[in-house]
Design a protein around this motif. Sequence first.
Motif, PDB file in Angstrom:
ATOM      1  N   PHE A  83       0.832  -1.203   0.000  1.00 45.27           N
ATOM      2  CA  PHE A  83       0.000   0.000   0.000  1.00 45.27           C
ATOM      3  C   PHE A  83       0.869   1.256   0.000  1.00 45.27           C
ATOM      4  O   PHE A  83       0.537   2.254  -0.660  1.00 45.27           O
ATOM      5  CB  PHE A  83      -0.926  -0.004   1.223  1.00 45.27           C
ATOM      6  CG  PHE A  83      -2.262  -0.610   0.948  1.00 45.27           C
ATOM      7  CD1 PHE A  83      -2.447  -1.982   1.024  1.00 45.27           C
ATOM      8  CD2 PHE A  83      -3.339   0.181   0.580  1.00 45.27           C
ATOM      9  CE1 PHE A  83      -3.673  -2.556   0.755  1.00 45.27           C
ATOM     10  CE2 PHE A  83      -4.577  -0.382   0.302  1.00 45.27           C
ATOM     11  CZ  PHE A  83      -4.749  -1.751   0.395  1.00 45.27           C
ATOM     12  N   ARG A  87      -0.066   3.149  -3.276  1.00 45.21           N
ATOM     13  CA  ARG A  87      -1.132   4.121  -3.021  1.00 45.21           C
ATOM     14  C   ARG A  87      -0.638   5.480  -2.519  1.00 45.21           C
ATOM     15  O   ARG A  87      -1.360   6.452  -2.581  1.00 45.21           O
ATOM     16  CB  ARG A  87      -2.104   3.545  -1.995  1.00 45.21           C
ATOM     17  CG  ARG A  87      -2.877   2.344  -2.510  1.00 45.21           C
ATOM     18  CD  ARG A  87      -3.776   2.731  -3.666  1.00 45.21           C
ATOM     19  NE  ARG A  87      -4.521   1.625  -4.213  1.00 45.21           N
ATOM     20  CZ  ARG A  87      -5.671   1.184  -3.695  1.00 45.21           C
ATOM     21  NH1 ARG A  87      -6.167   1.761  -2.616  1.00 45.21           N
ATOM     22  NH2 ARG A  87      -6.287   0.183  -4.255  1.00 45.21           N
ATOM     23  N   SER A 155       1.531  -5.981  -4.324  1.00 39.89           N
ATOM     24  CA  SER A 155       1.619  -4.697  -5.034  1.00 39.89           C
ATOM     25  C   SER A 155       1.247  -4.859  -6.509  1.00 39.89           C
ATOM     26  O   SER A 155       0.652  -3.937  -7.106  1.00 39.89           O
ATOM     27  CB  SER A 155       3.036  -4.124  -4.903  1.00 39.89           C
ATOM     28  OG  SER A 155       3.992  -4.992  -5.478  1.00 39.89           O
ATOM     29  N   LEU A 158      -2.470  -4.712  -6.556  1.00 40.92           N
ATOM     30  CA  LEU A 158      -2.970  -3.371  -6.268  1.00 40.92           C
ATOM     31  C   LEU A 158      -2.844  -2.452  -7.479  1.00 40.92           C
ATOM     32  O   LEU A 158      -3.701  -1.600  -7.730  1.00 40.92           O
ATOM     33  CB  LEU A 158      -2.209  -2.777  -5.082  1.00 40.92           C
ATOM     34  CG  LEU A 158      -2.641  -3.236  -3.689  1.00 40.92           C
ATOM     35  CD1 LEU A 158      -1.707  -2.674  -2.635  1.00 40.92           C
ATOM     36  CD2 LEU A 158      -4.076  -2.823  -3.397  1.00 40.92           C
ATOM     37  N   LYS A 159      -1.748  -2.616  -8.254  1.00 35.91           N
ATOM     38  CA  LYS A 159      -1.552  -1.775  -9.435  1.00 35.91           C
ATOM     39  C   LYS A 159      -2.636  -2.020 -10.487  1.00 35.91           C
ATOM     40  O   LYS A 159      -2.992  -1.117 -11.240  1.00 35.91           O
ATOM     41  CB  LYS A 159      -0.171  -2.045 -10.033  1.00 35.91           C
ATOM     42  CG  LYS A 159       0.984  -1.533  -9.186  1.00 35.91           C
ATOM     43  CD  LYS A 159       2.322  -1.899  -9.790  1.00 35.91           C
ATOM     44  CE  LYS A 159       3.470  -1.439  -8.902  1.00 35.91           C
ATOM     45  NZ  LYS A 159       4.795  -1.882  -9.416  1.00 35.91           N
ATOM     46  N   LEU A 163      -9.475   1.772  -9.237  1.00 31.94           N
ATOM     47  CA  LEU A 163      -9.720   2.638  -8.086  1.00 31.94           C
ATOM     48  C   LEU A 163     -11.142   3.195  -8.067  1.00 31.94           C
ATOM     49  O   LEU A 163     -11.619   3.654  -7.030  1.00 31.94           O
ATOM     50  CB  LEU A 163      -8.714   3.801  -8.078  1.00 31.94           C
ATOM     51  CG  LEU A 163      -7.253   3.418  -7.850  1.00 31.94           C
ATOM     52  CD1 LEU A 163      -6.374   4.654  -7.908  1.00 31.94           C
ATOM     53  CD2 LEU A 163      -7.097   2.724  -6.508  1.00 31.94           C
ATOM     54  N   GLU A 166     -13.408   1.734  -5.327  1.00 32.01           N
ATOM     55  CA  GLU A 166     -13.290   2.307  -3.990  1.00 32.01           C
ATOM     56  C   GLU A 166     -13.922   3.695  -3.945  1.00 32.01           C
ATOM     57  O   GLU A 166     -14.588   4.059  -2.970  1.00 32.01           O
ATOM     58  CB  GLU A 166     -11.819   2.385  -3.585  1.00 32.01           C
ATOM     59  CG  GLU A 166     -11.164   1.028  -3.388  1.00 32.01           C
ATOM     60  CD  GLU A 166      -9.717   1.156  -2.980  1.00 32.01           C
ATOM     61  OE1 GLU A 166      -9.124   2.228  -3.222  1.00 32.01           O
ATOM     62  OE2 GLU A 166      -9.176   0.197  -2.399  1.00 32.01           O
ATOM     63  N   THR A 184     -11.798  -3.517  -1.204  1.00 36.12           N
ATOM     64  CA  THR A 184     -10.389  -3.748  -1.538  1.00 36.12           C
ATOM     65  C   THR A 184      -9.952  -5.172  -1.204  1.00 36.12           C
ATOM     66  O   THR A 184      -9.315  -5.847  -2.020  1.00 36.12           O
ATOM     67  CB  THR A 184      -9.508  -2.744  -0.766  1.00 36.12           C
ATOM     68  OG1 THR A 184      -9.990  -1.420  -0.988  1.00 36.12           O
ATOM     69  CG2 THR A 184      -8.073  -2.844  -1.240  1.00 36.12           C
TER      70      THR A 184
END
Length: 273
Positions: A83, A87, A155, A158-159, A163, A166, A184
């Motif tokens: 994160f 982020r 990661s 997450l990439k 978004l 969220e 998430t």
Amino acid sequence: MKLNKLSLTVLTLGFAFLYLPIVLLIGYSFNESRLVTVWAGFSTKWYGELFADDQMMSAVWLSLKIAMGASTGAIILGTLAAFALVRFGRFWGHTLFGSMINAPLVMPDVITGLSLLLLFVAMGQLFGWPAERGSLTILLAHITFCTAYAAIVISSRLKEMDLSLEEAAMDLGAHPFKVFWLVTLPIIAPSLVAGWLLSFTLSMDDLVIASFVSGPGSTTLPMVVFSSVRLGVSPKINALATLIVLVVSIAVCVAWWFARKAERDAQMLPDEE
């Protein structure tokens, strides 16, 4: 799409190269003979002798406890690191932080083990903790290098995450913690499972680092197996390896099922909104 004969042949040879040694190992775990390379008939006696070996069973239990603790700790720290990298944007020291997270991936185990040994000895002299090396120091060492692998896997997920999911949840009034828990976390769940399994395997397989940071009464399974193999390969090792292959296969199937379910649930979120 159908495979042509050449592709099918290459695929068959590839799988044979990867899995034929494991198939032979499983077959010889049922060998009657004490010699691991001489087949003398079918027998399951080595499984009985394996479970009667208190030293081996103690090492298996210790390795399982360390691997589960190291995997869980690595997932927690790896998630926080992922994160921060993905982020938080380009903060001061972002490149240095990312390089330090990735460093254990390319660091030789000998150097990692020696540096951790020096750290534990220095801490013991300065603070009186740890007073001696044992299962706790092995656990801390395994969390150290497993965190890097977990952070890379998480990661990457997450990439790829959208978004807007969220943002839509927060526009509807969801608290950030609720957004993380309900949006998430289900989306990155497959990477958490993959990172946990990868860390578990690395911890169970580690010999070099554990040899540096272990102490009396904290002998892990790879250390016991390596010590016994130096005196000659026992058929009990084949039986132990077969059981590990069986457990890992079941764990991978269960993890695949959960990851597939989480992936399907995540793909349904946009439609539900």
